[in-house]
Design an enzyme around this catalytic site. Sequence first.
Site, short mmCIF file in Angstrom:
data_model
loop_
_atom_site.label_atom_id
_atom_site.label_comp_id
_atom_site.label_asym_id
_atom_site.label_seq_id
_atom_site.Cartn_x
_atom_site.Cartn_y
_atom_site.Cartn_z
N HIS A 1 -7.10 25.73 41.89
CA HIS A 1 -6.52 25.15 43.10
C HIS A 1 -7.19 25.75 44.34
O HIS A 1 -7.63 25.02 45.24
CB HIS A 1 -5.02 25.44 43.09
N GLU A 2 -7.26 27.06 44.37
CA GLU A 2 -7.86 27.73 45.53
C GLU A 2 -9.38 27.54 45.58
O GLU A 2 -9.96 27.44 46.66
CB GLU A 2 -7.51 29.22 45.52
#
Length: 256
Positions: free
Chosen positions: A58-59
């Site tokens: 996600h990051e």
Amino acid sequence: MTTATTRHSDRRISPVFIGIVAVTAVTGWATWTGFAEKPGIAVFLFVTGAWIVSLCLHEYAHARTALHSGDITIGAKGYLTLNPLKYTHALLSIVLPVIFVIMGGIGLPGGAVFIERNRIQGRWKRSLISAAGPLTNVLFAIACTAPFWLDALDGVPPVFGFALAFLALLQVSAALLNFLPVPGLDGYGVIEPWLSHSVKRQVEPFAPFGLLFVFALLWLDPVNKAFFDVVDAVLRGLGVDPSYASFGWSLYRFWA
């Protein structure tokens, strides 16, 4: 024109991330084969490991999109190595999301990578950077549910299906919550470039508390029920019986 250049060492996959993937793979295999003597512990490690992997991806999606949108400082900060220890707030990024899962079975990633948005030219690019993270959760949810709608779980111990369904629930809830237009969440980041300067100044002081505000709201029974009704509807649409996710959460909390 700014180019997205990084050193090779800035994008080398971190041993920390490889270790997390290894734990996920081993415990996933133990759950898949029924090898684990205590399936609850295997499910806990498998789901937690896979959840942290999804947090890292996600990051990474935020960081990689920012890099190609103009923020060439991303590589030097270590965000492209998938190392969760490099994030701006390790507590918010990893520890709190895992606590949210344990306490309420809710997938809610926290803020992590610091992006120098003054380097990003164009509102569409800024919106895309914010959307990249939760879109990763959407892809992860599709991957987790694929064995269900492909009928690929025949002959596999039910425990693995329960664990996979619970992991899918986490990804669906993470995507839905992150797309909320609440300061501090990615949904607000998507619309923020399109807001007036005065509105942004009024909203800015509330950004650090947006995540906790949403989590507190989810403790209210009517809100919680309405939210999980939506999550269950999405799971059904993806071919997963929501009761499987409930069984998975029960196994996950093996100590209860």
